[in-house]
Design a protein around this motif. Structure first.
Motif, PDB file in Angstrom:
ATOM      1  N   GLY A 120       0.809  -1.206   0.000  1.00  0.00           N
ATOM      2  CA  GLY A 120       0.000   0.000   0.000  1.00  0.00           C
ATOM      3  C   GLY A 120       0.843   1.258   0.000  1.00  0.00           C
ATOM      4  N   GLN A 121       1.915   1.256   0.773  1.00  0.00           N
ATOM      5  CA  GLN A 121       2.784   2.423   0.810  1.00  0.00           C
ATOM      6  C   GLN A 121       3.488   2.643  -0.523  1.00  0.00           C
ATOM      7  OE1 GLN A 121       5.078   1.152   4.217  1.00  0.00           O
ATOM      8  NE2 GLN A 121       4.133   2.696   5.542  1.00  0.00           N
ATOM      9  N   VAL A 122       3.912   1.553  -1.165  1.00  0.00           N
ATOM     10  CA  VAL A 122       4.583   1.672  -2.458  1.00  0.00           C
ATOM     11  C   VAL A 122       3.622   2.212  -3.510  1.00  0.00           C
ATOM     12  CG1 VAL A 122       5.682   0.386  -4.324  1.00  0.00           C
ATOM     13  CG2 VAL A 122       6.295  -0.092  -1.955  1.00  0.00           C
ATOM     14  N   ARG A 123       2.387   1.764  -3.472  1.00  0.00           N
ATOM     15  CA  ARG A 123       1.399   2.237  -4.449  1.00  0.00           C
ATOM     16  C   ARG A 123       1.124   3.726  -4.292  1.00  0.00           C
ATOM     17  NH1 ARG A 123      -2.858  -2.852  -3.889  1.00  0.00           N
ATOM     18  NH2 ARG A 123      -1.707  -4.317  -5.251  1.00  0.00           N
ATOM     19  N   ASN A 124       1.258   4.237  -3.078  1.00  0.00           N
ATOM     20  CA  ASN A 124       0.998   5.650  -2.821  1.00  0.00           C
ATOM     21  C   ASN A 124       2.261   6.500  -2.887  1.00  0.00           C
ATOM     22  OD1 ASN A 124      -1.775   5.238  -2.374  1.00  0.00           O
ATOM     23  ND2 ASN A 124      -1.413   4.674  -0.228  1.00  0.00           N
ATOM     24  N   THR A 125       3.367   5.909  -3.335  1.00  0.00           N
ATOM     25  CA  THR A 125       4.641   6.617  -3.411  1.00  0.00           C
ATOM     26  C   THR A 125       5.063   6.779  -4.851  1.00  0.00           C
ATOM     27  OG1 THR A 125       5.343   5.697  -1.273  1.00  0.00           O
ATOM     28  CG2 THR A 125       7.065   6.600  -2.688  1.00  0.00           C
ATOM     29  N   SER A 126       5.506   7.959  -5.210  1.00  0.00           N
ATOM     30  CA  SER A 126       5.982   8.215  -6.561  1.00  0.00           C
ATOM     31  C   SER A 126       7.194   7.344  -6.875  1.00  0.00           C
ATOM     32  CB  SER A 126       6.343   9.690  -6.718  1.00  0.00           C
ATOM     33  OG  SER A 126       7.061   9.915  -7.906  1.00  0.00           O
ATOM     34  N   SER A 127       7.287   6.915  -8.118  1.00  0.00           N
ATOM     35  CA  SER A 127       8.422   6.084  -8.521  1.00  0.00           C
ATOM     36  C   SER A 127       9.740   6.841  -8.429  1.00  0.00           C
ATOM     37  CB  SER A 127       8.220   5.577  -9.953  1.00  0.00           C
ATOM     38  OG  SER A 127       8.086   6.672 -10.862  1.00  0.00           O
TER      39      SER A 127
END
Length: 487
Positions: free
Chosen positions: A231-238
């Motif tokens: 979930g945190q990765v999905r909400n974090t810019s690449s």
């Protein structure tokens, strides 16, 4: 010479985390953990299956440039014999260490945490003590830190000092990566740890090898290496999080935890105990760890920790939250590095010393960066025989920059398959002082009297009490200097 196989690597991405997570050995490997209370040692077998909070060792410092590079240094240092606060003859000083935190307050150097090597194994230093050095006399004092919430043995944590309080945030403990915060008030007669449990806002994800600026009672954290949930990765810019491809954690065929580097900015307000994430703009640094930071006025500076042949420099305006990248000719820039130290020495200049170069060597060079001219200057200094990595540098009185601890001969051997580190790493417990400006007449007189007290036996008793105390400390400082060889 014996070597420890620290990682299996299939990619080569350069130096980023040269002292990688220490707890990952082969299934058969064991190491002795020293019990500091009764001297007993016990065997700890570390399996090759990883705890969900402990990733496989990062693959990021396996550049082909480091292949078969060894770097060993034998240096001459000055060992200072110290007496404890009670005046006993037995010398007392902190153990040699690396990756600690240090700061100077009222011309006293405070040192906490870090690690050293014992019998080839990395051993974290006690969390229930802090060392103080009076920089006028050079005398060390050990203070105990009590409390029921003593931090577990930490590596890669970030320490910050604000309003007479030391804050320790995140790092890697005996269980895994953590995002816990601890504080200790240093004006109390007896020090005691306090775990920050009532903070408002969202606490940053677990990480280590990050950095911090202290600005207007706020702790402003940047970067680091750590874990995030799906979930945190999905909400974090690449562009804000670069995944370490060697460290995906799975249950069956499902990935549930990711590890990697970030360039996030997280703010903790010490007055309100509140976490916030400011919205930054401009050209931000690439995600990184093992970098170094310094504060000049309302601007925070970041250098190193990235996989570039030359060292970069970025600036974050802590009022507008705007990033600025300094475009510097490559021919005028220092070698790229990590685990170096950087200290502000004036309103417009910072000093960078040492670090692990992108060629795998422990460096001994010093550089000045002028923020107005936007240029680097290679600095001639008297400590070229004292390379350092994982050390600290703090601005003290009279413009002196005090460097403490670190390792003088971190050795990396790497190719496309393995990363190795020599177990005979030499850690330091001495101080190196960079004089960055001419001393005042008062300081010169104090030092002259301190070196030649026999010339002023009668006159010393005529001094006002406060000045006499300071001069007496300088006498103690110079009388305790004893040259020796360190190998």
């Amino acid at each position: 010479m014996a070597w420890n196989n620290r990682a299996s690597v299939t990619t080569t991405t350069g130096v980023k985390q040269a002292i990688s997570e220490r707890n990952y050995l082969k299934e058969e490997d064991t190491h002795n953990l020293k019990d500091r209370d009764n001297g007993r040692s016990k065997q700890a077998s570390l399996k090759n299956t990883f705890h969900q909070d402990k990733p496989p060792p990062p693959s990021s410092f396996c550049s082909p440039k480091l292949k078969n590079i060894l770097y060993f240094v034998v240096i001459r240092e000055v060992s200072q014999r110290r007496m404890d606060a009670a005046g006993r003859d037995a010398p007392v000083s902190p153990q040699e260490r690396s990756s600690h935190t240090a700061f100077i307050d009222n011309n006293t150097l405070y040192v906490w945490g870090g690690y050293r090597v014992v019998d080839g194994a990395d051993v974290m230093l006690p969390s229930d003590e802090i060392w103080l050095c009076d920089l006028n006399s050079g005398m060390w004092e050990r203070r105990e830190i009590a409390g029921s919430d003593v931090p577990r043995d930490l590596s890669g944590f970030c320490g910050a000092h604000v309003n007479s309080t030391l804050y320790i945030f995140a790092g890697c403990d005996t269980v895994g990566y953590t995002n816990d915060m601890f504080s200790v008030v240093l004006t109390e007669p007896h020090y005691s740890w306090n775990k920050v449990t009532d903070a408002k806002g969202e606490t940053p994800s677990p990480r280590n090898k990050h950095s911090c600026w202290v600005h207007r009672d706020r702790l402003i954290y940047f970067g680091g290496y750590g874990c995030k949930t799906i979930g945190q990765v999905r909400n974090t810019s690449s562009s804000s999080f670069v995944m370490d491809e060697m460290s995906l954690t799975t249950i069956g065929d499902t990935m549930f935890r990711f590890w990697g580097w970030n360039n996030e900015v997280n703010v903790f307000d010490t007055r309100t105990a509140t976490w916030t994430v400011p919205e930054t703009q401009g050209s931000a640094p690439t995600p990184r760890d093992c970098h170094s930071t310094a504060l000049l006025g309302n601007k925070g500076y970041v250098s190193g920790g990235a996989e570039t042949p030359e060292m970069d420099m970025f600036c974050l305006d802590l009022e507008s939250w705007t990033w600025t990248k300094f475009d510097i000719p490559l021919s005028c820039s220092p070698m790229g590095r990590s685990m170096h130290a950087m200290a502000a020495i004036s309103d417009h200049a910072v000093l960078v010393y040492g670090g692990l170069g992108t060629d795998g060597n422990t460096l001994n060079d010093a550089w000045l960066f002028n923020t107005l001219k936007r240029e680097w200057t290679n600095m001639n200094h008297a400590h070229e025989g004292k390379p350092r990595v994982c050390h600290t540098a703090n601005l003290g009185n009279d413009g002196d920059v005090v460097v403490f601890g670190g390792s003088s001969n971190l050795c990396i051997v790497a190719d496309t398959m393995v990363v190795l580190r020599a177990p005979s790493q030499h850690h330091c417990s001495n101080m190196i002082v960079f004089q960055m400006q001419p001393y005042s007449l008062s300081r010169l007189c104090e030092d002259f009297v301190g070196k030649n007290p026999q010339l002023f036996v009668r006159q010393l008793n005529w001094l006002p009490p406060k000045l006499k105390t300071k001069v007496d400390k300088r006498v103690a400082f110079f009388s305790s200097l004893t040259p020796c060889l360190t190998d």
